[in-house]
Design a protein around this motif. Structure first.
Motif, PDB file in Angstrom:
ATOM      1  N   ALA A   5      77.353  71.084  42.130  1.00 30.20           N
ATOM      2  CA  ALA A   5      77.616  72.166  43.096  1.00 30.20           C
ATOM      3  C   ALA A   5      76.288  72.773  43.554  1.00 30.20           C
ATOM      4  O   ALA A   5      75.344  72.889  42.777  1.00 30.20           O
ATOM      5  CB  ALA A   5      78.476  73.246  42.458  1.00 30.20           C
ATOM      6  N   CYS A   6      76.251  73.156  44.823  1.00 32.87           N
ATOM      7  CA  CYS A   6      75.080  73.837  45.372  1.00 32.87           C
ATOM      8  C   CYS A   6      75.059  75.250  44.790  1.00 32.87           C
ATOM      9  O   CYS A   6      76.069  75.954  44.829  1.00 32.87           O
ATOM     10  CB  CYS A   6      75.213  73.903  46.893  1.00 32.87           C
ATOM     11  SG  CYS A   6      74.219  75.173  47.677  1.00 32.87           S
ATOM     12  N   TYR A   7      73.918  75.660  44.226  1.00 30.69           N
ATOM     13  CA  TYR A   7      73.867  76.994  43.632  1.00 30.69           C
ATOM     14  C   TYR A   7      73.474  78.091  44.622  1.00 30.69           C
ATOM     15  O   TYR A   7      73.098  79.195  44.235  1.00 30.69           O
ATOM     16  CB  TYR A   7      72.988  76.992  42.365  1.00 30.69           C
ATOM     17  CG  TYR A   7      73.878  77.012  41.143  1.00 30.69           C
ATOM     18  CD1 TYR A   7      74.775  75.970  40.915  1.00 30.69           C
ATOM     19  CD2 TYR A   7      73.888  78.095  40.267  1.00 30.69           C
ATOM     20  CE1 TYR A   7      75.644  75.990  39.846  1.00 30.69           C
ATOM     21  CE2 TYR A   7      74.749  78.126  39.187  1.00 30.69           C
ATOM     22  CZ  TYR A   7      75.624  77.071  38.975  1.00 30.69           C
ATOM     23  OH  TYR A   7      76.490  77.111  37.926  1.00 30.69           O
ATOM     24  N   GLY A   8      73.603  77.733  45.916  1.00 30.22           N
ATOM     25  CA  GLY A   8      73.437  78.751  46.960  1.00 30.22           C
ATOM     26  C   GLY A   8      74.812  79.161  47.447  1.00 30.22           C
ATOM     27  O   GLY A   8      75.152  80.338  47.446  1.00 30.22           O
ATOM     28  N   CYS A   9      75.642  78.189  47.814  1.00 28.58           N
ATOM     29  CA  CYS A   9      76.976  78.509  48.339  1.00 28.58           C
ATOM     30  C   CYS A   9      78.069  78.198  47.316  1.00 28.58           C
ATOM     31  O   CYS A   9      79.228  78.515  47.539  1.00 28.58           O
ATOM     32  CB  CYS A   9      77.231  77.751  49.642  1.00 28.58           C
ATOM     33  SG  CYS A   9      77.341  75.956  49.432  1.00 28.58           S
ATOM     34  N   PHE A  10      77.678  77.589  46.196  1.00 24.51           N
ATOM     35  CA  PHE A  10      78.593  77.265  45.101  1.00 24.51           C
ATOM     36  C   PHE A  10      79.714  76.315  45.503  1.00 24.51           C
ATOM     37  O   PHE A  10      80.783  76.313  44.905  1.00 24.51           O
ATOM     38  CB  PHE A  10      79.157  78.553  44.458  1.00 24.51           C
ATOM     39  CG  PHE A  10      78.073  79.430  43.910  1.00 24.51           C
ATOM     40  CD1 PHE A  10      77.462  79.124  42.712  1.00 24.51           C
ATOM     41  CD2 PHE A  10      77.621  80.526  44.629  1.00 24.51           C
ATOM     42  CE1 PHE A  10      76.427  79.909  42.229  1.00 24.51           C
ATOM     43  CE2 PHE A  10      76.588  81.324  44.150  1.00 24.51           C
ATOM     44  CZ  PHE A  10      75.986  81.002  42.950  1.00 24.51           C
TER      45      PHE A  10
ATOM     46  N   THR B 141      69.337  68.696  52.000  1.00 23.07           N
ATOM     47  CA  THR B 141      69.916  70.028  52.196  1.00 23.07           C
ATOM     48  C   THR B 141      71.409  69.971  51.908  1.00 23.07           C
ATOM     49  O   THR B 141      72.034  68.916  51.992  1.00 23.07           O
ATOM     50  CB  THR B 141      69.704  70.534  53.641  1.00 23.07           C
ATOM     51  OG1 THR B 141      70.204  69.555  54.534  1.00 23.07           O
ATOM     52  CG2 THR B 141      68.239  70.801  53.916  1.00 23.07           C
ATOM     53  N   CYS B 142      71.948  71.150  51.576  1.00 23.23           N
ATOM     54  CA  CYS B 142      73.378  71.235  51.267  1.00 23.23           C
ATOM     55  C   CYS B 142      74.177  70.994  52.545  1.00 23.23           C
ATOM     56  O   CYS B 142      73.906  71.610  53.571  1.00 23.23           O
ATOM     57  CB  CYS B 142      73.689  72.618  50.696  1.00 23.23           C
ATOM     58  SG  CYS B 142      75.452  72.947  50.536  1.00 23.23           S
ATOM     59  N   PRO B 143      75.157  70.099  52.504  1.00 16.90           N
ATOM     60  CA  PRO B 143      75.940  69.820  53.709  1.00 16.90           C
ATOM     61  C   PRO B 143      76.786  71.023  54.150  1.00 16.90           C
ATOM     62  O   PRO B 143      77.208  71.096  55.298  1.00 16.90           O
ATOM     63  CB  PRO B 143      76.833  68.650  53.311  1.00 16.90           C
ATOM     64  CG  PRO B 143      76.585  68.363  51.878  1.00 16.90           C
ATOM     65  CD  PRO B 143      75.565  69.302  51.339  1.00 16.90           C
ATOM     66  N   HIS B 144      77.015  71.966  53.225  1.00 15.99           N
ATOM     67  CA  HIS B 144      77.853  73.123  53.562  1.00 15.99           C
ATOM     68  C   HIS B 144      77.031  74.281  54.128  1.00 15.99           C
ATOM     69  O   HIS B 144      77.414  74.890  55.110  1.00 15.99           O
ATOM     70  CB  HIS B 144      78.613  73.616  52.320  1.00 15.99           C
ATOM     71  CG  HIS B 144      79.366  72.531  51.634  1.00 15.99           C
ATOM     72  ND1 HIS B 144      80.492  71.963  52.181  1.00 15.99           N
ATOM     73  CD2 HIS B 144      79.142  71.882  50.461  1.00 15.99           C
ATOM     74  CE1 HIS B 144      80.936  71.016  51.365  1.00 15.99           C
ATOM     75  NE2 HIS B 144      80.125  70.947  50.306  1.00 15.99           N
ATOM     76  N   CYS B 145      75.905  74.613  53.449  1.00 13.90           N
ATOM     77  CA  CYS B 145      75.166  75.811  53.856  1.00 13.90           C
ATOM     78  C   CYS B 145      73.786  75.511  54.419  1.00 13.90           C
ATOM     79  O   CYS B 145      73.189  76.359  55.075  1.00 13.90           O
ATOM     80  CB  CYS B 145      75.063  76.784  52.677  1.00 13.90           C
ATOM     81  SG  CYS B 145      74.013  76.183  51.334  1.00 13.90           S
ATOM     82  N   GLY B 146      73.253  74.365  54.149  1.00  9.19           N
ATOM     83  CA  GLY B 146      71.948  74.018  54.706  1.00  9.19           C
ATOM     84  C   GLY B 146      70.760  74.381  53.834  1.00  9.19           C
ATOM     85  O   GLY B 146      69.612  74.194  54.224  1.00  9.19           O
TER      86      GLY B 146
HETATM   87 ZN   LIG Z   1      75.234  75.113  49.789  1.00 11.83          ZN
END
Ligand SMILES: [Zn+2]
Length: 239
Positions: free
Chosen positions: A198-203, A222-227
């Motif tokens: 899991a991305c620890y920016g947008c979880f 980069t995270c595909p959800h938040c960048g």
């Molecule tokens: Zn993210």
């Protein structure tokens, strides 16, 4: 790990450290303000006690003055008694004397009452003064602590800025611009680890392809959800 990604992780850590200085200073200042408030409160209590004592003393001296006047008046009446010519006159003098004596009694009672107030205020003054001294001591301690804490923060800050300057000097302008663009909205979470996929920016969970790329650490991913920029933490840093 990709050299650029490594630099980004370092830069992000440094930027977090820089941003942490503000709250650290605020926390120290809050401690001083708290001590200062306690001192002001203790001082206000002392001032109030002093004002109450002063008021009681003033009233007492007014009564003492009044008593002196009454005593003169009673002496006058005594003199007049010798020259009484009529019963009416005698009654009038008697009444006057009674009123004087009543006023004397009242003033004496008041002086007694005020003395008690003054005594009790005096006993509080000692306690309040001890509290004030203790509070003043705490303010001094907080000021000393602030001075040394600020000194070490200033030193740390200088070190961190020097570290950042050096790192930024080594980094590619293109990567820096890319990072700053994300940092504008993501603040201190522009570069985040991936934990449990899991991305620890947008979880949010990242897809397998992205996760594999992050684990490889060959490219900047980069995270595909938040960048946000993603990286894989060193084994020891895993939570
Ligand atoms: Zn993210």
């Amino acid at each position: 790990m990709n050299k650029y990604l490594k630099q980004l992780v370092q830069l992000s850590t440094i930027d977090q450290e820089i941003d942490d200085f503000g709250p650290r200073i605020e926390k120290i200042e809050r401690a001083l303000n708290g001590a200062q408030d306690a001192k002001n409160e203790a001082q206000a209590k002392m001032d109030e006690l002093a004002a109450q004592t002063k008021e009681a003393r003033l009233k007492k001296s007014q009564h003492e003055l009044h008593l002196a006047e009454l005593s003169d008046k009673i002496k006058d009446i005594a003199k007049k008694v010798g020259a009484i010519k009529s019963e009416k006159e005698q009654k009038a003098l008697q009444l006057e004397e009674e009123i004087c004596k009543e006023q004397c009694d009242f003033s004496n009672e008041e002086i007694n009452r005020l003395d008690k107030i003054i005594d009790s205020k005096n006993s509080y003054v000692e306690e309040a003064n001890a509290q004030l001294e203790e509070a003043a001591q705490k303010v001094e301690e907080a000021q000393t602590a602030i001075a040394s804490a600020m000194e070490s923060i200033d030193k740390e800050r200088a070190d961190v800025y020097a570290k950042k300057e050096q790192l930024v000097g080594e980094m590619s302008q293109k990567i820096l611009t890319f990072y700053e663009k994300i940092r504008k909205w993501a603040k201190n979470t522009a570069v985040v680890p991936v934990r449990k996929q899991a991305c620890y920016g947008c979880f949010m969970r990242v897809n397998d392809k992205t996760y594999a790329a992050v684990l490889k650490s060959e490219d900047i991913v980069t995270c595909p959800h938040c960048g946000r920029i993603l990286y894989k933490e060193a084994e020891t840093a895993q939570v």
